[in-house]
Scaffold this motif. Sequence first.
Motif, mmCIF file in Angstrom:
data_model
loop_
_atom_site.group_PDB
_atom_site.id
_atom_site.type_symbol
_atom_site.label_atom_id
_atom_site.label_comp_id
_atom_site.label_asym_id
_atom_site.label_seq_id
_atom_site.Cartn_x
_atom_site.Cartn_y
_atom_site.Cartn_z
ATOM 1 N N CYS A 1 -6.721 9.213 -25.470
ATOM 2 C CA CYS A 1 -6.873 10.670 -25.518
ATOM 3 C C CYS A 1 -6.093 11.211 -26.705
ATOM 4 O O CYS A 1 -4.954 10.819 -26.940
ATOM 5 C CB CYS A 1 -6.357 11.319 -24.236
ATOM 6 N N LEU B 1 2.973 15.850 -19.858
ATOM 7 C CA LEU B 1 2.262 14.587 -19.708
ATOM 8 C C LEU B 1 3.042 13.570 -18.896
ATOM 9 O O LEU B 1 2.471 12.756 -18.168
ATOM 10 C CB LEU B 1 1.920 14.005 -21.085
ATOM 11 N N LEU C 1 2.102 9.738 -18.356
ATOM 12 C CA LEU C 1 0.898 9.415 -19.134
ATOM 13 C C LEU C 1 1.215 9.088 -20.592
ATOM 14 O O LEU C 1 0.379 8.505 -21.292
ATOM 15 C CB LEU C 1 -0.093 10.589 -19.101
ATOM 16 N N ASP D 1 -8.170 4.570 -17.853
ATOM 17 C CA ASP D 1 -9.208 4.951 -16.898
ATOM 18 C C ASP D 1 -10.244 5.891 -17.498
ATOM 19 O O ASP D 1 -10.987 6.566 -16.770
ATOM 20 C CB ASP D 1 -8.565 5.610 -15.664
ATOM 21 N N LYS E 1 -11.131 9.705 -16.378
ATOM 22 C CA LYS E 1 -10.159 10.080 -15.343
ATOM 23 C C LYS E 1 -8.800 10.382 -15.961
ATOM 24 O O LYS E 1 -8.110 11.325 -15.544
ATOM 25 C CB LYS E 1 -10.037 8.966 -14.308
ATOM 26 N N THR E 2 -8.403 9.595 -16.957
ATOM 27 C CA THR E 2 -7.138 9.862 -17.652
ATOM 28 C C THR E 2 -7.212 11.194 -18.376
ATOM 29 O O THR E 2 -6.259 11.990 -18.357
ATOM 30 C CB THR E 2 -6.822 8.739 -18.648
ATOM 31 N N ALA F 1 -9.061 13.784 -17.607
ATOM 32 C CA ALA F 1 -9.035 14.866 -16.610
ATOM 33 C C ALA F 1 -7.622 15.097 -16.091
ATOM 34 O O ALA F 1 -7.192 16.245 -15.913
ATOM 35 C CB ALA F 1 -9.977 14.538 -15.455
ATOM 36 N N GLU F 2 -6.880 14.008 -15.873
ATOM 37 C CA GLU F 2 -5.512 14.139 -15.371
ATOM 38 C C GLU F 2 -4.604 14.783 -16.419
ATOM 39 O O GLU F 2 -3.766 15.648 -16.093
ATOM 40 C CB GLU F 2 -4.962 12.768 -14.973
ATOM 41 N N ALA F 3 -4.777 14.380 -17.696
ATOM 42 C CA ALA F 3 -3.973 14.988 -18.761
ATOM 43 C C ALA F 3 -4.281 16.475 -18.869
ATOM 44 O O ALA F 3 -3.362 17.310 -19.008
ATOM 45 C CB ALA F 3 -4.269 14.291 -20.089
ATOM 46 N N ARG G 1 -5.356 18.425 -16.501
ATOM 47 C CA ARG G 1 -4.814 19.117 -15.330
ATOM 48 C C ARG G 1 -3.325 19.400 -15.511
ATOM 49 O O ARG G 1 -2.850 20.519 -15.243
ATOM 50 C CB ARG G 1 -5.033 18.259 -14.075
ATOM 51 N N ARG G 2 -2.574 18.396 -15.977
ATOM 52 C CA ARG G 2 -1.125 18.575 -16.172
ATOM 53 C C ARG G 2 -0.831 19.624 -17.241
ATOM 54 O O ARG G 2 0.091 20.442 -17.088
ATOM 55 C CB ARG G 2 -0.486 17.242 -16.553
ATOM 56 N N ASN H 1 -1.568 23.102 -15.863
ATOM 57 C CA ASN H 1 -0.500 23.546 -14.948
ATOM 58 C C ASN H 1 0.735 24.007 -15.706
ATOM 59 O O ASN H 1 1.468 24.875 -15.229
ATOM 60 C CB ASN H 1 -0.119 22.409 -13.991
#
Length: 336
Positions: A243, A260, A263, A285, A288-289, A291-293, A295-296, A299
Amino acid sequence: MSVEPTLAHSDSRTGGVLVEGIEKSFGEVRALRGVDFTAAPGEVLGILGPNGAGKTTMVNILSTLISPDRGRAVVAGHDVVADPAAVRKRIMLTGQYAALDDMLSGYENLVMFGRLMGLRKPAAQARARELITEFALEHAANRRVGTYSGGMRRRIDIACGLVVRPDVVFLDEPTTGLDPRSRQGVWDLVRSFKNAGITTLLTTQYLEEADALSDQIIVIDHGVVIASGTADELKHRTGGSYCEIVPLDLEGLPAIVSALGSLLPAENLAALTPESDRITIPAPDGAKTLAEALRRLDNASVELVDIALRRPSLDDVFLQLTGHLASTETQPEPVA
């Protein structure tokens, strides 16, 4: 320009290339140091390397222009040293600069090549007319080649090599200096060779060219094959997907690092400098990785210019393998 020359399929099992332990020196300069590779019938083999790596020397040996000091090379079933005449009858060689007679027209060049290849005059003339049509050169057939553009010269040069169907084609940096349209035309030709079952060896410094056209790739540096495989296999050597995150405000980098968390591995963190304008993290992933990055970062209210999931390119591979980019100039190869 889209050119699809009429080439019959070959059922020959000897249309490939075999290279074993080839060495070549020019004085104290060791141009090739024990090169080994194979290219199967109908396969496109990309040969990558910077200037001076040994690519052109290898092509010159395989096309019988020079002899190796040691080793063995077999092209279309014939040894390049023991039976060079048979090799020359079964190959086509196109270099960076078209080998044409500038004083003759395109049509006359084609007829001349046909006659040199043993065709009777009527057959040579008929084949010349076919190729003029297939390569979309009707408008310039009777003009001197000296008046042709770079792309037109390359097309007529390749057409001359196809007067008699070859088993193996050597394209030595064939798109150097061409405009994008002419370059795409050469790409179409390479694909047509593959469809016709012709083995193609393509030397190039354009990594996207090798990526788009090659079934297999070898990387040569300082006369040695330092890597081989498919484009995907070579890319895998540099790691998986990653990413790339670009903040709206460079002062936001610390906030990204904090958000992060796990990550961002220590080695990626250590690679950041005051001049860095983006952060790269591994993406084992994939989406998925990503999307998680995202999201964090959302936030943490971090504003971004861009965030994207990327795969390694052949440029990344080349840089890792050779320590420099493909376009880096090195000493030119010796001329035999």
